[in-house]
Design a protein around this motif. Structure first.
Motif, PDB file in Angstrom:
ATOM      1  N   UNK A  90       0.858  -1.183   0.000  1.00  0.00           N
ATOM      2  CA  UNK A  90       0.000   0.000   0.000  1.00  0.00           C
ATOM      3  C   UNK A  90       0.890   1.226   0.000  1.00  0.00           C
ATOM      4  N   UNK A  95      -4.411   2.597  -2.319  1.00  0.00           N
ATOM      5  CA  UNK A  95      -5.020   1.356  -1.891  1.00  0.00           C
ATOM      6  C   UNK A  95      -4.118   0.165  -2.133  1.00  0.00           C
ATOM      7  N   UNK A  96      -4.571  -0.979  -1.680  1.00  0.00           N
ATOM      8  CA  UNK A  96      -3.744  -2.162  -1.701  1.00  0.00           C
ATOM      9  C   UNK A  96      -3.542  -2.714  -3.112  1.00  0.00           C
ATOM     10  N   UNK A  98      -2.166  -6.357  -4.489  1.00  0.00           N
ATOM     11  CA  UNK A  98      -1.811  -7.710  -4.079  1.00  0.00           C
ATOM     12  C   UNK A  98      -0.972  -8.402  -5.143  1.00  0.00           C
TER      13      UNK A  98
END
Lengths: 108, 109
Positions: A90, A95-96, A98
């Motif tokens: 992050x 935002x994240x 993955x």
């Protein structure tokens, strides 16, 4: 753009052997790095964060900014560690992101 | 503590249809994030809402929309479904994505 790579789709080790799940990232700033785990038939859950420098279930991960890596390690694997592991990044205020995940299989 | 709850658990739709997925965050959590997880891949960020306002949007087409209600529950809407929308849709509670729901598995035929 931020990117997270996990080079191994599947990692098999024997019980009691050391484990290292690799994670590399691309980001020019100072990111937050996370490891998530998903056991069979269970929901995704946070395992650890680099900022807290903690050890959870015997797992540790060190952020290496020079190598842009955040590898997950455990000295002695247990059969109950078998699961999908996702590395995530992050960036500040964002935002994240993955990685694709690594399936860890600990053999008896 | 019921944790993050999502409904429905499974859903089958056909191409061109519309779908609504629902998420209730952990009590007291004001932020909800949505993720799409295609088989064999990691979760991909779709939206984040905080206090009913959109705080982030991922790289998804306008067919995807969401909203958050005064009780902090949230809906994810997808219009004009495509086969490629088939995935597990995850909801996370709190900005740190610490708590995930079990997901809604959407199959588009």
């Amino acid at each position: 753009a931020q990117r997270v790579t996990q080079p191994e789709k599947l990692l098999s080790v024997f019980k009691g052997a050391p484990v290292e799940l690799k994670c590399n990232y691309s980001y020019s700033g100072s990111p937050e790095l996370f490891w998530y785990v998903q056991y069979s038939r269970q929901r995704l859950q946070l395992l650890l964060r680099h900022i807290s420098r903690e050890s959870i279930k015997g797992f540790t991960a060190d952020l290496n900014k020079g190598e842009t890596s955040f590898h997950l390690k455990k000295p002695f694997a247990q059969e109950e560690d078998s699961a999908m592991y996702y590395c995530a990044l992050r960036a500040y205020g964002q935002n994240f992101v993955f990685g694709p995940g690594t399936r860890l299989s600990v053999l008896p | 503590d019921a944790g993050v709850t999502q409904s429905p658990t499974h859903l089958i739709k056909t191409r061109g249809q519309h779908v609504t997925l629902r998420c209730s965050p952990i009590s007291g959590h004001k932020s909800v994030s949505w993720y799409q997880q295609v088989l064999g891949q990691g979760p991909q960020f779709i939206f984040q809402y905080y206090e009913k306002e959109e705080r982030g949007r991922g790289n998804f087409p306008d067919r995807f929309s969401a909203r958050q209600f005064p009780n902090y529950s949230s809906e994810l809407n997808v219009n004009a479904l495509l086969l490629g929308d088939s995935a597990l849709y995850l909801c996370a509670s709190s900005p740190g994505a610490r708590h995930f729901g079990a997901g809604t598995r959407l199959s588009v035929l």
